[in-house]
Design a protein around this motif. Sequence first.
Motif, PDB file in Angstrom:
ATOM      1  N   LYS A   1      21.506 -29.750  21.987  1.00 24.91           N
ATOM      2  CA  LYS A   1      21.281 -28.811  23.100  1.00 24.91           C
ATOM      3  C   LYS A   1      19.811 -28.396  23.164  1.00 24.91           C
ATOM      4  CE  LYS A   1      25.908 -26.692  23.047  1.00 24.91           C
ATOM      5  NZ  LYS A   1      26.651 -25.450  22.691  1.00 24.91           N
ATOM      6  N   CYS A   2      19.245 -28.038  22.009  1.00 22.75           N
ATOM      7  CA  CYS A   2      17.857 -27.566  21.976  1.00 22.75           C
ATOM      8  C   CYS A   2      16.882 -28.670  22.363  1.00 22.75           C
ATOM      9  CB  CYS A   2      17.521 -27.031  20.580  1.00 22.75           C
ATOM     10  SG  CYS A   2      18.354 -25.483  20.179  1.00 22.75           S
ATOM     11  N   LEU A   3      17.114 -29.879  21.875  1.00 20.50           N
ATOM     12  CA  LEU A   3      16.222 -30.990  22.211  1.00 20.50           C
ATOM     13  C   LEU A   3      16.311 -31.331  23.694  1.00 20.50           C
ATOM     14  CD1 LEU A   3      16.663 -33.336  19.113  1.00 20.50           C
ATOM     15  CD2 LEU A   3      14.674 -31.924  19.687  1.00 20.50           C
ATOM     16  N   ASN A   4      17.513 -31.303  24.238  1.00 18.05           N
ATOM     17  CA  ASN A   4      17.662 -31.579  25.673  1.00 18.05           C
ATOM     18  C   ASN A   4      16.978 -30.514  26.525  1.00 18.05           C
ATOM     19  OD1 ASN A   4      19.079 -33.997  25.468  1.00 18.05           O
ATOM     20  ND2 ASN A   4      21.071 -32.999  25.392  1.00 18.05           N
ATOM     21  N   MET A   5      17.075 -29.260  26.105  1.00 19.10           N
ATOM     22  CA  MET A   5      16.403 -28.187  26.838  1.00 19.10           C
ATOM     23  C   MET A   5      14.889 -28.314  26.721  1.00 19.10           C
ATOM     24  SD  MET A   5      18.569 -26.442  28.512  1.00 19.10           S
ATOM     25  CE  MET A   5      17.420 -25.172  29.041  1.00 19.10           C
ATOM     26  N   ALA A   6      14.407 -28.670  25.536  1.00 17.74           N
ATOM     27  CA  ALA A   6      12.961 -28.878  25.352  1.00 17.74           C
ATOM     28  C   ALA A   6      12.473 -30.007  26.250  1.00 17.74           C
ATOM     29  CB  ALA A   6      12.657 -29.187  23.888  1.00 17.74           C
ATOM     30  N   LYS A   7      13.218 -31.093  26.264  1.00 23.70           N
ATOM     31  CA  LYS A   7      12.848 -32.261  27.086  1.00 23.70           C
ATOM     32  C   LYS A   7      12.815 -31.901  28.570  1.00 23.70           C
ATOM     33  CE  LYS A   7      14.213 -37.146  27.358  1.00 23.70           C
ATOM     34  NZ  LYS A   7      13.264 -37.792  26.460  1.00 23.70           N
ATOM     35  N   GLN A   8      13.776 -31.098  28.978  1.00 23.29           N
ATOM     36  CA  GLN A   8      13.860 -30.681  30.379  1.00 23.29           C
ATOM     37  C   GLN A   8      12.669 -29.811  30.776  1.00 23.29           C
ATOM     38  OE1 GLN A   8      17.682 -28.934  31.482  1.00 23.29           O
ATOM     39  NE2 GLN A   8      16.667 -27.589  32.930  1.00 23.29           N
ATOM     40  N   LYS A   9      12.199 -28.985  29.829  1.00 17.85           N
ATOM     41  CA  LYS A   9      11.130 -28.029  30.140  1.00 17.85           C
ATOM     42  C   LYS A   9       9.719 -28.602  29.951  1.00 17.85           C
ATOM     43  CE  LYS A   9      13.750 -24.526  31.182  1.00 17.85           C
ATOM     44  NZ  LYS A   9      13.763 -23.971  32.559  1.00 17.85           N
ATOM     45  N   ILE A  10       9.581 -29.730  29.266  1.00 23.42           N
ATOM     46  CA  ILE A  10       8.255 -30.274  28.978  1.00 23.42           C
ATOM     47  C   ILE A  10       7.398 -30.454  30.237  1.00 23.42           C
ATOM     48  CG2 ILE A  10       7.050 -32.384  28.211  1.00 23.42           C
ATOM     49  CD1 ILE A  10       9.135 -32.545  25.925  1.00 23.42           C
ATOM     50  N   PRO A  11       7.918 -31.002  31.334  1.00 20.48           N
ATOM     51  CA  PRO A  11       7.052 -31.218  32.513  1.00 20.48           C
ATOM     52  C   PRO A  11       6.667 -29.930  33.247  1.00 20.48           C
ATOM     53  CG  PRO A  11       9.026 -32.609  32.567  1.00 20.48           C
ATOM     54  CD  PRO A  11       9.263 -31.572  31.539  1.00 20.48           C
TER      55      PRO A  11
ATOM     56  N   TYR B   1      12.195 -24.065  22.484  1.00 19.83           N
ATOM     57  CA  TYR B   1      13.411 -24.844  22.198  1.00 19.83           C
ATOM     58  C   TYR B   1      13.161 -25.855  21.082  1.00 19.83           C
ATOM     59  CZ  TYR B   1      15.835 -22.986  26.305  1.00 19.83           C
ATOM     60  OH  TYR B   1      16.457 -22.160  27.211  1.00 19.83           O
ATOM     61  N   TYR B   2      11.975 -26.457  21.112  1.00 16.51           N
ATOM     62  CA  TYR B   2      11.648 -27.461  20.105  1.00 16.51           C
ATOM     63  C   TYR B   2      11.561 -26.837  18.710  1.00 16.51           C
ATOM     64  CZ  TYR B   2       9.218 -31.161  17.601  1.00 16.51           C
ATOM     65  OH  TYR B   2       8.878 -32.112  16.673  1.00 16.51           O
ATOM     66  N   ARG B   3      10.988 -25.650  18.609  1.00 17.48           N
ATOM     67  CA  ARG B   3      10.899 -24.986  17.309  1.00 17.48           C
ATOM     68  C   ARG B   3      12.294 -24.678  16.758  1.00 17.48           C
ATOM     69  NH1 ARG B   3       5.810 -23.579  15.880  1.00 17.48           N
ATOM     70  NH2 ARG B   3       4.273 -23.177  17.527  1.00 17.48           N
ATOM     71  N   THR B   4      13.188 -24.233  17.631  1.00 15.96           N
ATOM     72  CA  THR B   4      14.565 -23.968  17.198  1.00 15.96           C
ATOM     73  C   THR B   4      15.213 -25.251  16.693  1.00 15.96           C
ATOM     74  OG1 THR B   4      14.775 -22.187  18.814  1.00 15.96           O
ATOM     75  CG2 THR B   4      16.807 -23.048  17.895  1.00 15.96           C
ATOM     76  N   ALA B   5      15.010 -26.346  17.423  1.00 17.93           N
ATOM     77  CA  ALA B   5      15.540 -27.647  16.991  1.00 17.93           C
ATOM     78  C   ALA B   5      14.969 -28.044  15.638  1.00 17.93           C
ATOM     79  CB  ALA B   5      15.219 -28.709  18.037  1.00 17.93           C
ATOM     80  N   SER B   6      13.689 -27.794  15.423  1.00 15.79           N
ATOM     81  CA  SER B   6      13.049 -28.154  14.158  1.00 15.79           C
ATOM     82  C   SER B   6      13.627 -27.370  12.988  1.00 15.79           C
ATOM     83  CB  SER B   6      11.536 -27.914  14.239  1.00 15.79           C
ATOM     84  OG  SER B   6      10.948 -28.749  15.208  1.00 15.79           O
ATOM     85  N   HIS B   7      13.967 -26.089  13.224  1.00 15.09           N
ATOM     86  CA  HIS B   7      14.590 -25.279  12.174  1.00 15.09           C
ATOM     87  C   HIS B   7      15.981 -25.812  11.819  1.00 15.09           C
ATOM     88  CE1 HIS B   7      11.437 -22.387  11.878  1.00 15.09           C
ATOM     89  NE2 HIS B   7      11.613 -21.874  13.082  1.00 15.09           N
ATOM     90  N   ILE B   8      16.686 -26.295  12.831  1.00 17.30           N
ATOM     91  CA  ILE B   8      18.037 -26.834  12.591  1.00 17.30           C
ATOM     92  C   ILE B   8      17.955 -28.182  11.894  1.00 17.30           C
ATOM     93  CG2 ILE B   8      20.151 -27.664  13.716  1.00 17.30           C
ATOM     94  CD1 ILE B   8      19.500 -25.678  16.011  1.00 17.30           C
ATOM     95  N   ASN B   9      16.973 -28.987  12.269  1.00 18.61           N
ATOM     96  CA  ASN B   9      16.867 -30.367  11.793  1.00 18.61           C
ATOM     97  C   ASN B   9      16.215 -30.408  10.410  1.00 18.61           C
ATOM     98  OD1 ASN B   9      17.187 -33.188  12.181  1.00 18.61           O
ATOM     99  ND2 ASN B   9      15.021 -33.364  12.668  1.00 18.61           N
ATOM    100  N   ILE B  10      16.969 -29.987   9.385  1.00 20.70           N
ATOM    101  CA  ILE B  10      16.416 -29.869   8.037  1.00 20.70           C
ATOM    102  C   ILE B  10      16.601 -31.138   7.201  1.00 20.70           C
ATOM    103  CG2 ILE B  10      16.722 -27.374   8.006  1.00 20.70           C
ATOM    104  CD1 ILE B  10      19.217 -27.813   6.266  1.00 20.70           C
ATOM    105  N   GLY B  11      17.194 -32.165   7.765  1.00 17.08           N
ATOM    106  CA  GLY B  11      17.393 -33.415   7.034  1.00 17.08           C
ATOM    107  C   GLY B  11      18.226 -34.384   7.843  1.00 17.08           C
ATOM    108  N   ASN B  12      18.459 -35.558   7.291  1.00 12.22           N
ATOM    109  CA  ASN B  12      19.236 -36.575   7.981  1.00 12.22           C
ATOM    110  C   ASN B  12      20.714 -36.194   8.076  1.00 12.22           C
ATOM    111  OD1 ASN B  12      17.132 -38.346   8.515  1.00 12.22           O
ATOM    112  ND2 ASN B  12      17.347 -39.403   6.565  1.00 12.22           N
ATOM    113  N   PHE B  13      21.381 -36.760   9.055  1.00 10.52           N
ATOM    114  CA  PHE B  13      22.814 -36.556   9.245  1.00 10.52           C
ATOM    115  C   PHE B  13      23.588 -37.170   8.082  1.00 10.52           C
ATOM    116  CE2 PHE B  13      26.847 -38.348  10.884  1.00 10.52           C
ATOM    117  CZ  PHE B  13      27.469 -37.177  11.290  1.00 10.52           C
TER     118      PHE B  13
END
Length: 258
Positions: free
Chosen positions: A119-129, A138-150
């Motif tokens: 959700k966060c990555l999609n929102m970041a992508k949508q807002k980039i332009p 949104y990207y920072r929130t995604a980075s906090h969540i993404n603490i390692g591989n699945f």
Amino acid sequence: MKLHNDSSDLLIYTLGGFTVYKKGVNLTQEKSQSIKSFQLLKYLIAHRDKRLKPEQIVSHLWPDNNYSNPKSTMYSHIYRLRNLLGKDKYNNHYILSDNGFYKWNKSASYWLDIEELEKCLNMAKQKIPTNLNKAIKYYRTASHINIGNFLPEDKNDWTSYVRNYYLNMYKNTTLELTDRLQNFNRIKETKEFTQKAIEVFPFEEKFYYHLTKSLIKEGKVQKAKDYFENTKKFFVNEFGSHPSFNWHEIDNKFEAIN
């Protein structure tokens, strides 16, 4: 930093390792729980957009076991997993049965890190332009969540596929964001995000390019040159050739400065 929605009774973490909390209790630390129940849970949440046949689940999770009746086997495992998870605060089951198929109930109350990451990555992508500041948020929130591989502890085809899906999503969003930041001379954020990205994607040369270019823009020319030379050596050692992406532009910048 692990983020979650406190209103959800069930919290599921898959990035950097598998952990499940139900009303604050770590279910994955309970020794009495079946390993197969958690394997089944991993599979269901990884394929939460699909209706799954019992035969499909059994063949992917336990291919070495010759179950004579996959439907009966799966019924037993689903029963145990439902008992383990209980129901959500609205009395909904987390796992649904649907005409011989099973599926994860996406309408139930739960928090899942990969779902929130997407959700966060999609929102970041949508807002980039249109809105870089919101995209960064949104990207920072995604980075906090993404603490390692699945599910890094699981080595099989289906986890590798899902793992690569989220890695590519994170990488592509980072590339789009750093491109935009570079164009707007947002040097601080460009450096921050590319440095972190290089730790995750050490062979994506565009991140090195953006970092070198940012150092030049900062006026740190010698540091940029040293980094540029070290980057070339790294790619020669790894691939036997210099990096190829737009590095002639960096060379031209150094020549112009000299």
